[in-house]
Write a protein that holds these residues in place. Structure first.
Motif, PDB file in Angstrom:
ATOM      1  N   ALA A   1      30.318  38.668  40.185  1.00  0.00           N
ATOM      2  CA  ALA A   1      31.404  37.837  40.708  1.00  0.00           C
ATOM      3  C   ALA A   1      32.376  38.693  41.510  1.00  0.00           C
ATOM      4  O   ALA A   1      32.878  38.261  42.558  1.00  0.00           O
ATOM      5  CB  ALA A   1      32.130  37.126  39.571  1.00  0.00           C
ATOM      6  N   GLN A   2      32.620  39.914  41.039  1.00  0.00           N
ATOM      7  CA  GLN A   2      33.480  40.810  41.807  1.00  0.00           C
ATOM      8  C   GLN A   2      32.835  41.141  43.153  1.00  0.00           C
ATOM      9  O   GLN A   2      33.524  41.207  44.170  1.00  0.00           O
ATOM     10  CB  GLN A   2      33.766  42.103  41.036  1.00  0.00           C
ATOM     11  N   LEU A   3      31.525  41.330  43.157  1.00  0.00           N
ATOM     12  CA  LEU A   3      30.825  41.612  44.405  1.00  0.00           C
ATOM     13  C   LEU A   3      30.999  40.456  45.390  1.00  0.00           C
ATOM     14  O   LEU A   3      31.290  40.669  46.570  1.00  0.00           O
ATOM     15  CB  LEU A   3      29.344  41.880  44.150  1.00  0.00           C
ATOM     16  N   VAL A   4      30.855  39.256  44.908  1.00  0.00           N
ATOM     17  CA  VAL A   4      31.004  38.077  45.770  1.00  0.00           C
ATOM     18  C   VAL A   4      32.452  37.942  46.237  1.00  0.00           C
ATOM     19  O   VAL A   4      32.719  37.677  47.408  1.00  0.00           O
ATOM     20  CB  VAL A   4      30.541  36.799  45.029  1.00  0.00           C
ATOM     21  N   ASP A   5      33.376  38.152  45.329  1.00  0.00           N
ATOM     22  CA  ASP A   5      34.794  37.952  45.635  1.00  0.00           C
ATOM     23  C   ASP A   5      35.383  39.067  46.496  1.00  0.00           C
ATOM     24  O   ASP A   5      36.140  38.812  47.428  1.00  0.00           O
ATOM     25  CB  ASP A   5      35.577  37.830  44.322  1.00  0.00           C
ATOM     26  N   GLU A   6      35.017  40.340  46.170  1.00  0.00           N
ATOM     27  CA  GLU A   6      35.655  41.483  46.813  1.00  0.00           C
ATOM     28  C   GLU A   6      34.715  42.312  47.689  1.00  0.00           C
ATOM     29  O   GLU A   6      35.146  43.254  48.343  1.00  0.00           O
ATOM     30  CB  GLU A   6      36.282  42.390  45.755  1.00  0.00           C
ATOM     31  N   GLY A   7      33.429  42.000  47.631  1.00  0.00           N
ATOM     32  CA  GLY A   7      32.469  42.761  48.421  1.00  0.00           C
ATOM     33  C   GLY A   7      32.082  44.095  47.814  1.00  0.00           C
ATOM     34  O   GLY A   7      31.471  44.936  48.471  1.00  0.00           O
ATOM     35  N   ARG A   8      32.417  44.310  46.554  1.00  0.00           N
ATOM     36  CA  ARG A   8      32.098  45.564  45.871  1.00  0.00           C
ATOM     37  C   ARG A   8      32.125  45.339  44.359  1.00  0.00           C
ATOM     38  O   ARG A   8      32.628  44.309  43.887  1.00  0.00           O
ATOM     39  CB  ARG A   8      33.098  46.653  46.226  1.00  0.00           C
ATOM     40  N   ILE A   9      31.555  46.294  43.640  1.00  0.00           N
ATOM     41  CA  ILE A   9      31.642  46.312  42.174  1.00  0.00           C
ATOM     42  C   ILE A   9      32.253  47.653  41.795  1.00  0.00           C
ATOM     43  O   ILE A   9      31.775  48.705  42.246  1.00  0.00           O
ATOM     44  CB  ILE A   9      30.257  46.146  41.508  1.00  0.00           C
ATOM     45  N   ASP A  10      33.308  47.630  41.006  1.00  0.00           N
ATOM     46  CA  ASP A  10      33.953  48.869  40.570  1.00  0.00           C
ATOM     47  C   ASP A  10      32.940  49.779  39.895  1.00  0.00           C
ATOM     48  O   ASP A  10      32.125  49.322  39.085  1.00  0.00           O
ATOM     49  CB  ASP A  10      35.089  48.580  39.589  1.00  0.00           C
ATOM     50  N   SER A  11      33.006  51.054  40.210  1.00  0.00           N
ATOM     51  CA  SER A  11      32.033  52.009  39.672  1.00  0.00           C
ATOM     52  C   SER A  11      32.092  52.095  38.142  1.00  0.00           C
ATOM     53  O   SER A  11      31.057  52.324  37.505  1.00  0.00           O
ATOM     54  CB  SER A  11      32.234  53.390  40.294  1.00  0.00           C
ATOM     55  N   ASP A  12      33.260  51.904  37.544  1.00  0.00           N
ATOM     56  CA  ASP A  12      33.340  51.970  36.079  1.00  0.00           C
ATOM     57  C   ASP A  12      32.714  50.749  35.406  1.00  0.00           C
ATOM     58  O   ASP A  12      32.424  50.773  34.210  1.00  0.00           O
ATOM     59  CB  ASP A  12      34.768  52.197  35.602  1.00  0.00           C
ATOM     60  N   CYS A  13      32.452  49.696  36.157  1.00  0.00           N
ATOM     61  CA  CYS A  13      31.801  48.501  35.614  1.00  0.00           C
ATOM     62  C   CYS A  13      30.282  48.582  35.692  1.00  0.00           C
ATOM     63  O   CYS A  13      29.577  47.944  34.905  1.00  0.00           O
ATOM     64  CB  CYS A  13      32.264  47.255  36.377  1.00  0.00           C
ATOM     65  N   LYS A  14      29.779  49.364  36.623  1.00  0.00           N
ATOM     66  CA  LYS A  14      28.340  49.407  36.874  1.00  0.00           C
ATOM     67  C   LYS A  14      27.501  49.797  35.650  1.00  0.00           C
ATOM     68  O   LYS A  14      26.450  49.191  35.422  1.00  0.00           O
ATOM     69  CB  LYS A  14      28.028  50.313  38.053  1.00  0.00           C
TER      70      LYS A  14
END
Length: 113
Positions: A57-70
């Motif tokens: 959802a973050q990828l869709v919303d912000e165009g990225r995924i935080d590295s600490d979430c991966k």
């Protein structure tokens, strides 16, 4: 990360620190499936699907995924892969190969995000 922590702690009913690589052992997943007192559909399938959905959802919303979430999302993908191979409680075994292929697509996108 705050939303991911909330997802793990609310859906999984566990501290986020407990959502670690120890959950990936095939023997642990098999034991959880066999334990009639453990709701693997809730605490593996639903939890891990929710972790993946939160991250993407973050990828869709912000165009990225935080590295600490991966790492959390990767863990969810890996655990679902093992869980779905060991059980037929959600999908028939004839669909597992296709499910695994879709999880691998998510893993690839996660690496690129």
């Amino acid at each position: 990360m705050d939303c991911l922590v909330w997802t793990i702690e609310s859906v999984g009913e566990m501290d986020v620190e407990a959502y670690n690589d120890a959950l990936l052992f095939e023997s642990k997943i098999a034991a959880q499936i066999a334990d009639k007192g453990f709701d693997d559909v809730q605490y593996i399938y639903t939890l891990d699907t929710s972790v993946i959905a939160t991250g993407f959802a973050q990828l869709v919303d912000e165009g990225r995924i935080d590295s600490d979430c991966k790492p959390f999302i990767q863990r969810a993908i890996e655990r679902l892969t093992t869980w779905s191979r060991l059980t037929d409680s959600i999908m028939p075994t004839t669909h597992v190969k296709e499910y695994h292929a879709k999880l691998q697509v998510l893993a690839r996108i996660l690496q690129e995000a």
